[in-house]
Write a protein that holds these residues in place. Sequence first.
Motif, PDB file in Angstrom:
ATOM      1  N   ASN A  85       0.837  -1.194   0.000  1.00 23.77           N
ATOM      2  CA  ASN A  85       0.000   0.000   0.000  1.00 23.77           C
ATOM      3  C   ASN A  85       0.873   1.247   0.000  1.00 23.77           C
ATOM      4  N   ALA A 167      -5.161  -8.436  -1.372  1.00 19.33           N
ATOM      5  CA  ALA A 167      -5.378  -7.140  -2.018  1.00 19.33           C
ATOM      6  C   ALA A 167      -6.715  -6.505  -1.675  1.00 19.33           C
ATOM      7  N   ALA A 199      -5.141   1.857  -6.244  1.00 18.05           N
ATOM      8  CA  ALA A 199      -5.745   0.744  -5.520  1.00 18.05           C
ATOM      9  C   ALA A 199      -7.106   1.111  -4.943  1.00 18.05           C
ATOM     10  N   LYS A 368      -3.830  -3.067  -7.451  1.00 16.36           N
ATOM     11  CA  LYS A 368      -2.976  -3.444  -6.329  1.00 16.36           C
ATOM     12  C   LYS A 368      -1.698  -4.146  -6.783  1.00 16.36           C
TER      13      LYS A 368
END
Length: 381
Positions: A85, A167, A199, A368
């Motif tokens: 992330n 994810a 994402a 992701k």
Amino acid sequence: MLLALTRKLVVMAFKCPPEVLLRNSIMRGQPNHLTAVAVSTGVPKHYKVAVCSELGKPLNIETRPRVEELSQGQVRVAIHNAAVNFADILTCAGKYQEKPELPFVPGAEFSGEVTELGEDVTSLRVGDRVLGLCMPGAEGSYAQERILPEISLYQVPSSLDYRGAAALMVSYCTAWMALKRKAKLKEGETILITSAAGAVGLAAVDLAANVFNAKVIAACGSPEKGAIVKQKGAHTVIDYRTESVKGRVKEITDGHGADVIFDAVGGDVFKDCLRCVAFEGRILVIGFASGDIPRIPANVLLVKSCSVIGLYWGSYSMRDPLAFKESVNGVLQLVKEKKISPHISRAFPLSQVNEAFQFVMSRKSVGKVVLDIASDASLNA
């Protein structure tokens, strides 16, 4: 003769593994104490992790000793995949709001397999596929194994593989809470989503189009990314490298503006969002990917009677655990119903975590990026 028959009957009686282990000792006339039998479990005494030892520097792969015994309510999980992330990257650079003490293992969300249960664990079994988060203050998910409380783990829906499960949580639960709890997005409303190929942005597109049945305007940075965003359900795509976000939104909505705006960019993009939000519209502040935190002119909020609403989803795990759990369960249910699915642009082995960071920072990713951990053979070398 009698001695031979006795031995034969004893051998026939031994059917379970402990008795088999003791057979030779009895035949040799040795004491049959269970404590005298040594059994090798083959469980490794150490495991590998990625460690941030210095802010702004590459992570290193290190070896950690394995915790032998679990406490009550704890679960040992063999990590299969962990997600990368943007917050993880910022944390390792010392630029995130949470600043763990050095050295630390980064990473939040993961998927894996339950390998051991502590006392009083009732909802899980060894072999279960689970997903979850490593909470702030604890060691992160960039590791071969983690010990976590039972209440922090969720069963992986059968339709997801380990990569997809890793994810899911941060992006989709953030978007779900933003759209449902904060903006209260209604069917037929128009929503503008910035950084729509990122994402959380792509998760918001997926949810807004396929669950909330809203009209989605997606802003992203290239035609290639725009094509994937449209596949997720966006009705219109704006390339903000070549088009005006404000101008295009006004054009698409016949001057009405966007009822809801989901912004994860900040900076000048947020200023454009403020100029094209509808009367009584709602702007969701999700993040600042541009690195520029905008100043919000209150007079515009007054004139448009609009709202600016912030959301830091991760904080709900501490401040409102029920709302946090509701968001996770809501997303998992939608996965089970096959209404949503995470998009993974690339996977890297844990040993290439620094390359994964660079890939995300270079803005090459769509959706992701995940780390393969269980399948990274170099960790066992």
